[in-house]
Scaffold this active site. Structure first.
Site, PDB file in Angstrom:
ATOM      1  N   ALA A 144       0.802  -1.224   0.000  1.00 57.79           N
ATOM      2  CA  ALA A 144       0.000   0.000   0.000  1.00 57.79           C
ATOM      3  C   ALA A 144       0.836   1.276   0.000  1.00 57.79           C
ATOM      4  O   ALA A 144       0.326   2.346   0.327  1.00 57.79           O
ATOM      5  CB  ALA A 144      -0.934  -0.009   1.201  1.00 57.79           C
TER       6      ALA A 144
ATOM      7  N   ASN B  25       1.717  -4.158   7.306  1.00 59.76           N
ATOM      8  CA  ASN B  25       2.644  -5.003   6.561  1.00 59.76           C
ATOM      9  C   ASN B  25       3.624  -4.167   5.751  1.00 59.76           C
ATOM     10  O   ASN B  25       4.735  -4.602   5.463  1.00 59.76           O
ATOM     11  CB  ASN B  25       1.872  -5.959   5.642  1.00 59.76           C
ATOM     12  CG  ASN B  25       1.427  -7.221   6.371  1.00 59.76           C
ATOM     13  OD1 ASN B  25       2.246  -7.962   6.899  1.00 59.76           O
ATOM     14  ND2 ASN B  25       0.130  -7.448   6.415  1.00 59.76           N
TER      15      ASN B  25
ATOM     16  N   HIS C 139      -0.298   6.697   4.261  1.00 59.15           N
ATOM     17  CA  HIS C 139       1.057   6.241   4.591  1.00 59.15           C
ATOM     18  C   HIS C 139       2.059   7.291   4.112  1.00 59.15           C
ATOM     19  O   HIS C 139       2.053   7.660   2.933  1.00 59.15           O
ATOM     20  CB  HIS C 139       1.372   4.911   3.904  1.00 59.15           C
ATOM     21  CG  HIS C 139       0.494   3.780   4.314  1.00 59.15           C
ATOM     22  ND1 HIS C 139       0.524   3.236   5.574  1.00 59.15           N
ATOM     23  CD2 HIS C 139      -0.445   3.088   3.616  1.00 59.15           C
ATOM     24  CE1 HIS C 139      -0.354   2.244   5.637  1.00 59.15           C
ATOM     25  NE2 HIS C 139      -0.962   2.141   4.470  1.00 59.15           N
TER      26      HIS C 139
END
Length: 271
Positions: free
Chosen positions: A124, A192, A222
């Protein structure tokens, strides 16, 4: 044609199946495996052209060239060593399992011993290519800040153990700050990306992670900052959560499909 077995029939596993089923990826979808047989059978029945069988993991390993793990960190620990010993290549989505140094060394050793490949999609985030390049010269620091709506962090071990009532949060709240080695255990279904960044960069102990619950958000955010001898770069991604699983970003599934295409493509672009 490459024969593929998928372990884990949730959102990401389903997206990979549909990419193969729709002709986007030229491979044979040979078999599915999931802790819930009904879930695997339901996914298989939803496909239009592919007719994968449901198999127990031992049978699946014997029949495929590539296993795609999209289940859980526990699945990585149990399945991947078996697959490598059988000569299968493996794509790992639950990368957080590799924060376990002993497991990491075991998997890397088995891959080398049996001449197999381990693939880790970018997930991601963006910037893994730059991180790989920067590591050739030397990296001094890597920080990851992950902000998610509270619903996307529900059930995380860290949240449960500390009795955090996410549904009552009214403002942005820092839940965790520490090394990636601890972050992936505290939030195994949420960060992750921290593991992937650690593998590409300066390791699990030196990579710093901050996890923030933000009730004002509708996307998973993120942000990565990398500094080293090359200079400095930063990336920011605002991901839409999976409509089926708010803990998973849609981009993570797209990354897995893209990695599969890259495996099959004789032309390789990027680091």
């Amino acid at each position: 044609m490459l024969k593929i077995g998928i372990v884990g029939c949730g959102f990401i596993g389903g997206q990979i199946c549909r990419a193969i089923d729709g002709g986007e990826v030229s491979a044979e979808l040979y078999a599915l495996c999931d802790s819930s047989e009904s879930k695997a059978l339901e996914l298989a029945a939803s496909l239009k052209t592919c007719k994968p069988s449901y198999m127990k993991i031992e049978e699946l390993i014997r029949g495929v060239d590539l296993i795609i793990e999209s289940a859980s960190q526990n699945a990585v620990r149990f399945i991947v060593p078996q697959a490598l010993k059988a000569g299968c290549d493996v794509m790992i989505l639950s990368v957080g399992a590799l924060a376990d140094e002993e497991l990491r060394d075991t998997l890397f050793g088995l891959a080398k011993e049996h001449n197999c490949k381990l693939y880790f999609p970018s997930g991601a985030v963006v910037g893994i290519d730059g991180l790989n390049s920067a590591s050739a010269a030397g990296i001094s620091s890597v920080t990851l800040s992950t902000r998610k709506p509270p619903a996307g962090l529900m059930g995380a071990p860290y949240v449960v153990e500390h009795g955090i009532e996410l549904e009552k949060l009214e403002k942005k709240t820092v839940l965790f700050e520490g090394p990636a080695s601890e972050a992936v255990k505290a939030f195994p279904a949420n960060v992750n990306v921290a593991a992937t960044i650690s593998l590409a960069g300066i390791g699990f102990e030196r990579t710093r992670v901050k996890v923030i619950a933000d009730p004002s958000l509708f996307r998973n955010v993120h942000e990565i900052i990398v500094e080293g001898e090359f200079g400095k770069f930063s990336t920011r991604v605002e991901n839409l959560p999976s409509p089926e699983n708010p803990k998973t970003s849609y981009l993570a599934a797209l990354s897995a499909v893209s990695t599969l295409k890259k495996i099959l493509n004789p032309v390789q672009i990027g680091t």
